[in-house]
Each structure stands twice: as C-alpha cells, then as structure tokens.
Enzyme design. Structure first.
Site, PDB file in Angstrom:
ATOM      1  N   HIS A  11     -13.835  -0.404   4.357  1.00 43.85           N
ATOM      2  CA  HIS A  11     -12.881  -0.900   5.349  1.00 43.85           C
ATOM      3  C   HIS A  11     -12.200   0.265   6.045  1.00 43.85           C
ATOM      4  O   HIS A  11     -12.092   1.359   5.495  1.00 43.85           O
ATOM      5  CB  HIS A  11     -11.826  -1.804   4.697  1.00 43.85           C
ATOM      6  CG  HIS A  11     -11.090  -1.143   3.583  1.00 43.85           C
ATOM      7  ND1 HIS A  11     -11.615  -1.019   2.314  1.00 43.85           N
ATOM      8  CD2 HIS A  11      -9.889  -0.534   3.534  1.00 43.85           C
ATOM      9  CE1 HIS A  11     -10.769  -0.380   1.541  1.00 43.85           C
ATOM     10  NE2 HIS A  11      -9.708  -0.066   2.265  1.00 43.85           N
TER      11      HIS A  11
ATOM     12  N   HIS B 267      -8.538   1.126   7.975  1.00 47.17           N
ATOM     13  CA  HIS B 267      -7.173   0.721   8.305  1.00 47.17           C
ATOM     14  C   HIS B 267      -6.894   1.049   9.768  1.00 47.17           C
ATOM     15  O   HIS B 267      -7.199   2.155  10.227  1.00 47.17           O
ATOM     16  CB  HIS B 267      -6.144   1.511   7.482  1.00 47.17           C
ATOM     17  CG  HIS B 267      -6.182   1.254   6.020  1.00 47.17           C
ATOM     18  ND1 HIS B 267      -5.203   0.540   5.369  1.00 47.17           N
ATOM     19  CD2 HIS B 267      -7.071   1.622   5.072  1.00 47.17           C
ATOM     20  CE1 HIS B 267      -5.481   0.490   4.074  1.00 47.17           C
ATOM     21  NE2 HIS B 267      -6.613   1.145   3.868  1.00 47.17           N
TER      22      HIS B 267
HETATM   23  P1  AMP Z   1      -7.555   1.251   0.372  1.00 41.45           P
HETATM   24  O1  AMP Z   1      -6.431   1.760  -0.515  1.00 41.45           O
HETATM   25  O2  AMP Z   1      -7.843   2.145   1.545  1.00 41.45           O
HETATM   26  O3  AMP Z   1      -8.783   0.920  -0.440  1.00 41.45           O
HETATM   27  O4  AMP Z   1      -6.979  -0.063   1.042  1.00 41.45           O
HETATM   28  C1  AMP Z   1      -7.067  -1.336   0.479  1.00 41.45           C
HETATM   29  C2  AMP Z   1      -6.061  -2.180   1.211  1.00 41.45           C
HETATM   30  O5  AMP Z   1      -6.388  -3.548   1.039  1.00 41.45           O
HETATM   31  C3  AMP Z   1      -4.623  -1.999   0.698  1.00 41.45           C
HETATM   32  O6  AMP Z   1      -3.805  -1.479   1.749  1.00 41.45           O
HETATM   33  C4  AMP Z   1      -4.207  -3.429   0.309  1.00 41.45           C
HETATM   34  O7  AMP Z   1      -2.895  -3.733   0.688  1.00 41.45           O
HETATM   35  C5  AMP Z   1      -5.204  -4.270   1.066  1.00 41.45           C
HETATM   36  N1  AMP Z   1      -5.458  -5.576   0.460  1.00 41.45           N
HETATM   37  C6  AMP Z   1      -5.726  -5.829  -0.840  1.00 41.45           C
HETATM   38  N2  AMP Z   1      -5.935  -7.156  -1.029  1.00 41.45           N
HETATM   39  C7  AMP Z   1      -5.799  -7.735   0.188  1.00 41.45           C
HETATM   40  C8  AMP Z   1      -5.893  -9.082   0.665  1.00 41.45           C
HETATM   41  N3  AMP Z   1      -6.170 -10.099  -0.163  1.00 41.45           N
HETATM   42  N4  AMP Z   1      -5.686  -9.318   1.977  1.00 41.45           N
HETATM   43  C9  AMP Z   1      -5.423  -8.299   2.825  1.00 41.45           C
HETATM   44  N5  AMP Z   1      -5.321  -7.002   2.445  1.00 41.45           N
HETATM   45  C10 AMP Z   1      -5.511  -6.727   1.151  1.00 41.45           C
END
Ligand code: AMP
Ligand code: ZN
Length: 136
Positions: free
Chosen positions: A99, A101
């Site tokens: 993903h 951001h």
């Molecule tokens: P990363 O730390 O770059 O792997 O980012 C993962 C992101 O996913 C974090 O910022 C979380 O807040 C986000 N996240 C986790 N679960 C969900 C969810 N169910 N819906 C939307 N965002 C999520």
C-alpha cells in the site's frame, strides 16, 4: 491470505471508507489518520511488498495514487502531500499487503522527522551506483 486485513477489505468482509476502485487497486481512508484525508492506495491481489509487484500492478497503483493525491489536495485544501510506502519491519511496514499512504500535509505540521544525512564522496556515490547497476 485469509486473515490479511487488506485482503478482507478487498473481499468486502471488513468496512472501509472507499475513495476509488479499479481493476487492480482500491483506495480508502486510513482508520489511524495523521490528518483528515489520509488515504491508502492498495493493490487488490495479496502482494506483500514492493519487491513482489509486477509491472501491471506497479503501474496501476501509481496511476491510482496520482488520482487520489489530486483528490486529497482538492478536497482538503492541504498545503502539500507526502507519499509514504513501507516495506518489511525494518522499513516501518505494519500491514504486510502493499500500500501507499497519501498523506495531506500542512505548513509546519512537523509530522515526519527527517533523517540525519551524510554527504558521501563522489567516489562513494559512483561505487554504490555501480553496485546497483549490477543487480537492477
Ligand atoms: P504501514 O505501517 O505503512 O504498513 O501502514 C498500515 C496502515 O494501515 C496504518 O497506518 C493503519 O492505520 C492502517 N490500517 C490498518 N487497518 C486498517 C483498516 N481496517 N482500515 C484502514 N486502514 C487501516
Ligand atoms: Zn492481503
């Protein structure tokens, strides 16, 4: 991946506030937002990180990210946008499904610390570039 959070969102098993969807990607709001409008752009198939993205998915995810970034800018009136993309634990990744951001930024929001940087010699830069060219 049965228990991957993002795969479950793609399958509609978990809720998400969706922004955009196409054949290869899905974009929705982060539930832990740094600012309102903090979005995530994911690839639909379970691909853990950037190393495993094929060319179709990498092109699609950046096209979707471009659209989402423009939308975040227009809708939030933010002063800037930072793209953030983490791979593996050491890279700061916490959800192991690729993903990007899309993070709206505001003047002086001091959200992201910058890393201490050194200034390598040209010889060191050239040596590293040669190592990278050898494996790209
Ligand atoms: P990363 O730390 O770059 O792997 O980012 C993962 C992101 O996913 C974090 O910022 C979380 O807040 C986000 N996240 C986790 N679960 C969900 C969810 N169910 N819906 C939307 N965002 C999520
Ligand atoms: Zn997944």
């Amino acid at each position: 991946m049965d228990d991957c959070i993002f795969c479950r969102i793609v399958r509609g098993e978990l809720p998400a506030s969706k922004i955009h969807e196409d054949e290869h990607t899905l974009s929705f709001l982060n539930i832990m937002a740094a600012h309102p409008g903090h979005a995530l752009v994911i690839v639909k198939p379970h691909v853990a990180n950037i190393y495993d993205l094929d060319e179709t998915l990498s092109a699609a995810v950046f096209q979707a990210t471009t659209r989402v970034a423009r939308a975040v800018k227009a809708a939030t009136g933010c002063d800037g946008i930072t793209l953030f993309q983490a791979n593996e634990v050491a890279g700061g990744q916490t959800v192991f499904h690729f993903h990007i951001h899309v993070l709206p930024r505001f003047n002086d929001d001091k959200l992201l610390p910058f890393w201490p940087a050194s200034s390598p010699s040209r010889a060191a830069l050239d040596a590293m570039a040669e190592r990278l060219r050898a494996v790209i």
